[in-house]
Scaffold this motif. Structure first.
Motif, PDB file in Angstrom:
ATOM      1  N   PRO A 135       0.821  -1.209   0.000  1.00  0.00           N
ATOM      2  CA  PRO A 135       0.000   0.000   0.000  1.00  0.00           C
ATOM      3  C   PRO A 135       0.860   1.267   0.000  1.00  0.00           C
ATOM      4  O   PRO A 135       2.033   1.229   0.354  1.00  0.00           O
ATOM      5  CB  PRO A 135      -0.798  -0.115   1.298  1.00  0.00           C
ATOM      6  CG  PRO A 135       0.100  -0.884   2.214  1.00  0.00           C
ATOM      7  CD  PRO A 135       0.824  -1.868   1.326  1.00  0.00           C
ATOM      8  N   THR A 136       0.233   2.385  -0.381  1.00  0.00           N
ATOM      9  CA  THR A 136       0.893   3.691  -0.300  1.00  0.00           C
ATOM     10  C   THR A 136      -0.128   4.727   0.158  1.00  0.00           C
ATOM     11  O   THR A 136      -1.321   4.574  -0.072  1.00  0.00           O
ATOM     12  CB  THR A 136       1.493   4.093  -1.661  1.00  0.00           C
ATOM     13  OG1 THR A 136       2.292   5.262  -1.494  1.00  0.00           O
ATOM     14  CG2 THR A 136       0.415   4.414  -2.683  1.00  0.00           C
ATOM     15  N   ILE A 137       0.360   5.740   0.847  1.00  0.00           N
ATOM     16  CA  ILE A 137      -0.477   6.885   1.185  1.00  0.00           C
ATOM     17  C   ILE A 137      -0.296   7.906   0.074  1.00  0.00           C
ATOM     18  O   ILE A 137       0.819   8.132  -0.396  1.00  0.00           O
ATOM     19  CB  ILE A 137      -0.053   7.512   2.538  1.00  0.00           C
ATOM     20  CG1 ILE A 137      -0.206   6.497   3.692  1.00  0.00           C
ATOM     21  CG2 ILE A 137      -0.862   8.772   2.826  1.00  0.00           C
ATOM     22  CD1 ILE A 137      -1.634   6.084   4.001  1.00  0.00           C
ATOM     23  N   ALA A 138      -1.388   8.515  -0.373  1.00  0.00           N
ATOM     24  CA  ALA A 138      -1.306   9.536  -1.425  1.00  0.00           C
ATOM     25  C   ALA A 138      -1.930  10.835  -0.918  1.00  0.00           C
ATOM     26  O   ALA A 138      -3.052  10.832  -0.403  1.00  0.00           O
ATOM     27  CB  ALA A 138      -2.024   9.060  -2.687  1.00  0.00           C
ATOM     28  N   LEU A 139      -1.181  11.924  -1.054  1.00  0.00           N
ATOM     29  CA  LEU A 139      -1.677  13.256  -0.710  1.00  0.00           C
ATOM     30  C   LEU A 139      -1.881  14.017  -2.014  1.00  0.00           C
ATOM     31  O   LEU A 139      -0.919  14.283  -2.738  1.00  0.00           O
ATOM     32  CB  LEU A 139      -0.667  13.991   0.184  1.00  0.00           C
ATOM     33  CG  LEU A 139      -0.982  15.462   0.496  1.00  0.00           C
ATOM     34  CD1 LEU A 139      -2.265  15.587   1.321  1.00  0.00           C
ATOM     35  CD2 LEU A 139       0.190  16.130   1.212  1.00  0.00           C
ATOM     36  N   LEU A 140      -3.141  14.341  -2.308  1.00  0.00           N
ATOM     37  CA  LEU A 140      -3.471  15.040  -3.549  1.00  0.00           C
ATOM     38  C   LEU A 140      -3.896  16.468  -3.214  1.00  0.00           C
ATOM     39  O   LEU A 140      -4.841  16.676  -2.455  1.00  0.00           O
ATOM     40  CB  LEU A 140      -4.607  14.320  -4.280  1.00  0.00           C
ATOM     41  CG  LEU A 140      -4.388  12.821  -4.524  1.00  0.00           C
ATOM     42  CD1 LEU A 140      -5.578  12.232  -5.264  1.00  0.00           C
ATOM     43  CD2 LEU A 140      -3.099  12.580  -5.300  1.00  0.00           C
ATOM     44  N   VAL A 141      -3.166  17.441  -3.760  1.00  0.00           N
ATOM     45  CA  VAL A 141      -3.392  18.843  -3.415  1.00  0.00           C
ATOM     46  C   VAL A 141      -3.527  19.665  -4.688  1.00  0.00           C
ATOM     47  O   VAL A 141      -2.572  19.788  -5.451  1.00  0.00           O
ATOM     48  CB  VAL A 141      -2.215  19.404  -2.586  1.00  0.00           C
ATOM     49  CG1 VAL A 141      -2.624  20.712  -1.917  1.00  0.00           C
ATOM     50  CG2 VAL A 141      -1.736  18.408  -1.545  1.00  0.00           C
ATOM     51  N   SER A 142      -4.732  20.211  -4.913  1.00  0.00           N
ATOM     52  CA  SER A 142      -4.945  21.000  -6.128  1.00  0.00           C
ATOM     53  C   SER A 142      -5.894  22.148  -5.831  1.00  0.00           C
ATOM     54  O   SER A 142      -6.271  22.382  -4.683  1.00  0.00           O
ATOM     55  CB  SER A 142      -5.527  20.108  -7.231  1.00  0.00           C
ATOM     56  OG  SER A 142      -6.830  19.689  -6.883  1.00  0.00           O
ATOM     57  N   LYS A 270       2.490   6.729   9.379  1.00  0.00           N
ATOM     58  CA  LYS A 270       2.842   6.083  10.661  1.00  0.00           C
ATOM     59  C   LYS A 270       1.678   5.252  11.190  1.00  0.00           C
ATOM     60  O   LYS A 270       1.847   4.113  11.605  1.00  0.00           O
ATOM     61  CB  LYS A 270       3.243   7.142  11.687  1.00  0.00           C
ATOM     62  CG  LYS A 270       4.584   7.811  11.399  1.00  0.00           C
ATOM     63  CD  LYS A 270       4.883   8.886  12.437  1.00  0.00           C
ATOM     64  CE  LYS A 270       6.248   9.517  12.188  1.00  0.00           C
ATOM     65  NZ  LYS A 270       6.488  10.658  13.118  1.00  0.00           N
ATOM     66  N   ASP A 271       0.479   5.837  11.174  1.00  0.00           N
ATOM     67  CA  ASP A 271      -0.700   5.154  11.738  1.00  0.00           C
ATOM     68  C   ASP A 271      -1.010   3.855  11.007  1.00  0.00           C
ATOM     69  O   ASP A 271      -1.438   2.875  11.614  1.00  0.00           O
ATOM     70  CB  ASP A 271      -1.923   6.071  11.680  1.00  0.00           C
ATOM     71  CG  ASP A 271      -1.786   7.296  12.576  1.00  0.00           C
ATOM     72  OD1 ASP A 271      -0.875   7.306  13.434  1.00  0.00           O
ATOM     73  OD2 ASP A 271      -2.577   8.250  12.413  1.00  0.00           O
ATOM     74  N   TYR A 272      -0.820   3.852   9.698  1.00  0.00           N
ATOM     75  CA  TYR A 272      -1.157   2.664   8.905  1.00  0.00           C
ATOM     76  C   TYR A 272       0.057   1.789   8.603  1.00  0.00           C
ATOM     77  O   TYR A 272      -0.073   0.778   7.912  1.00  0.00           O
ATOM     78  CB  TYR A 272      -1.838   3.082   7.590  1.00  0.00           C
ATOM     79  CG  TYR A 272      -3.283   3.504   7.796  1.00  0.00           C
ATOM     80  CD1 TYR A 272      -4.324   2.574   7.718  1.00  0.00           C
ATOM     81  CD2 TYR A 272      -3.603   4.825   8.104  1.00  0.00           C
ATOM     82  CE1 TYR A 272      -5.637   2.948   7.931  1.00  0.00           C
ATOM     83  CE2 TYR A 272      -4.919   5.213   8.313  1.00  0.00           C
ATOM     84  CZ  TYR A 272      -5.930   4.272   8.225  1.00  0.00           C
ATOM     85  OH  TYR A 272      -7.245   4.642   8.439  1.00  0.00           O
ATOM     86  N   GLY A 273       1.205   2.182   9.123  1.00  0.00           N
ATOM     87  CA  GLY A 273       2.411   1.380   8.905  1.00  0.00           C
ATOM     88  C   GLY A 273       2.811   1.303   7.442  1.00  0.00           C
ATOM     89  O   GLY A 273       3.284   0.272   6.969  1.00  0.00           O
ATOM     90  N   VAL A 274       2.596   2.422   6.715  1.00  0.00           N
ATOM     91  CA  VAL A 274       2.904   2.458   5.280  1.00  0.00           C
ATOM     92  C   VAL A 274       4.137   3.351   5.052  1.00  0.00           C
ATOM     93  O   VAL A 274       4.058   4.563   5.275  1.00  0.00           O
ATOM     94  CB  VAL A 274       1.711   3.008   4.471  1.00  0.00           C
ATOM     95  CG1 VAL A 274       2.080   3.145   3.000  1.00  0.00           C
ATOM     96  CG2 VAL A 274       0.486   2.102   4.633  1.00  0.00           C
ATOM     97  N   PRO A 275       5.250   2.788   4.634  1.00  0.00           N
ATOM     98  CA  PRO A 275       6.477   3.592   4.497  1.00  0.00           C
ATOM     99  C   PRO A 275       6.620   4.292   3.153  1.00  0.00           C
ATOM    100  O   PRO A 275       7.725   4.534   2.684  1.00  0.00           O
ATOM    101  CB  PRO A 275       7.586   2.544   4.679  1.00  0.00           C
ATOM    102  CG  PRO A 275       7.002   1.301   4.087  1.00  0.00           C
ATOM    103  CD  PRO A 275       5.502   1.355   4.357  1.00  0.00           C
ATOM    104  N   ARG A 276       5.490   4.631   2.515  1.00  0.00           N
ATOM    105  CA  ARG A 276       5.519   5.275   1.203  1.00  0.00           C
ATOM    106  C   ARG A 276       4.493   6.402   1.149  1.00  0.00           C
ATOM    107  O   ARG A 276       3.366   6.234   1.613  1.00  0.00           O
ATOM    108  CB  ARG A 276       5.204   4.269   0.083  1.00  0.00           C
ATOM    109  CG  ARG A 276       6.324   3.306  -0.244  1.00  0.00           C
ATOM    110  CD  ARG A 276       5.855   2.197  -1.173  1.00  0.00           C
ATOM    111  NE  ARG A 276       4.940   1.286  -0.495  1.00  0.00           N
ATOM    112  CZ  ARG A 276       5.342   0.285   0.288  1.00  0.00           C
ATOM    113  NH1 ARG A 276       6.624   0.078   0.484  1.00  0.00           N
ATOM    114  NH2 ARG A 276       4.462  -0.506   0.871  1.00  0.00           N
TER     115      ARG A 276
END
Length: 352
Positions: A135-142, A270-276
């Motif tokens: 998995p990955t966390i994605a931050l989308l800012v527009s 950090k909360d989801y243990g996703v290093p991406r």
């Protein structure tokens, strides 16, 4: 017969004020043509939906012609056509959806309607760093969206962790730029002015970061209060006849926005243990945002991925890339019954 190993896909993106036509072969970018109507909106200080829709109508054919020429293909070579179904401005989306249906029907090619926000994540597969791990966390800012996603799988499992509950980050930049007498769009101009300012000069509020807010809105964003705080700060000094330190105000405002965006994104990792962590959306062109995100990601042991500048703003290549991934996964085309959906949820990756 469709090539499912490395499909040749043309993507159409018309969710806001950029008319994007992109062509990919599998994960290879062949063409990425973007026609922006930003100058037409500048006189109004923001995007006018009717103006955007008319601009898409005028830009689509030339952009399509240019993309096909750049890619060195014939339209008949395509394996599929892809289009943004939503979210976005209804009128603008309708132009792209109508064009995509007409093109697919005329060529007798399958059509894939996909999600604009997930498309921003899909842009990453066109990079040179190798495939994105999940998995990955994605931050989308527009200009219209500020969203934090948990992407377990690009084509089948995307969860919305949080989003803006009022102004998107890009809207806040535009409104604060107006307060400071800077041109539209606000992002690049605030970035330019802030370079000479002190980001610690004024402590503007960080929305939804207090303990009481974090319980209910841990991954949500709010920039309306920040915009109001800047407006009041400037108003008080103008009323007192004082000169406004525009560079310091711009730098302090920008710092507040970036602090909230990056801290919440890293917290999700950090909360989801996703290093991406993947960044996407037009505001990601902000150099300071990229810099702070990199610093915080490195400190947290998180890998940061940012698509090329040309793939951060709205574009057709990311739409084609997402559809290409769906095709390679064996997904069936959309029916012709789908329409433009301005509030399409991020969980609807592929509209059937």
């Amino acid at each position: 017969m469709m090539n499912r190993d490395a499909p040749l896909v043309l993507g159409i993106e018309t969710s806001c004020d950029e008319t994007g036509i992109g062509i990919v072969r599998g994960r290879e970018l062949l063409a990425n043509v973007i026609a922006s109507s930003m100058d037409e909106h500048a006189r109004y200080g923001g995007v006018v939906p009717e103006v955007a829709a008319r601009a898409h109508l005028e830009a689509l054919r030339p952009a399509l012609t240019e993309a096909v020429a750049t890619a060195g293909i014939q339209l008949s070579d395509l394996d599929a056509v892809a289009v943004t179904s939503g979210p976005g401005l209804s009128g603008a989306l309708m132009v792209g959806v109508g064009a995509a249906k007409a093109l697919a029907l005329s060529l007798n090619k399958p059509l894939y309607a996909v999600n604009h926000l997930v498309g921003h994540v899909g842009a990453d597969v066109l990079g040179e760093e190798g495939p994105l791990e999940y998995p990955t966390i994605a931050l989308l800012v527009s200009g219209g969206h500020t969203s934090l996603l948990l992407v377990r799988d690009l084509t089948s499992d995307v969860e919305l962790l949080g989003e803006t509950i009022d102004d998107a980050a890009g809207e806040a930049f535009d409104k604060v730029a107006r307060i400071l007498g800077l041109p539209y769009p606000g992002g690049p101009h605030i970035d330019r002015v802030a370079a000479d300012g002190d980001p610690k000069a004024i402590r503007f509020p960080r929305g939804l970061t207090l303990p009481k807010d974090m319980e209910k809105h841990r991954y949500d964003f709010s920039f309306s209060g920040l915009k109001t705080a800047v407006a009041r700060w400037v108003e008080v000094r103008r009323d007192a006849g004082e000169e406004i330190p525009i560079a310091d105000v711009a730098a302090s405002f920008r710092e507040a926005v970036i602090d909230v965006l990056t801290s919440k994104a890293i917290a999700a990792c950090k909360d989801y243990g996703v290093p991406r962590l993947l960044l996407g959306g037009g505001v990601v062109a902000n150099a300071h945002l990229r810099e702070v995100a990199q610093q915080r990601a490195t400190s947290a042991g998180v890998e940061l991925r940012i698509p090329a500048f040309s793939l951060c703003t709205d574009n057709g290549a990311m739409i084609a890339a997402l559809a290409s991934e769906l095709i390679m996964e064996g997904a069936e085309p959309s029916s012709l019954n789908f329409g433009a959906d301005s509030t399409l949820p991020v969980t609807d990756i592929h509209v059937h």
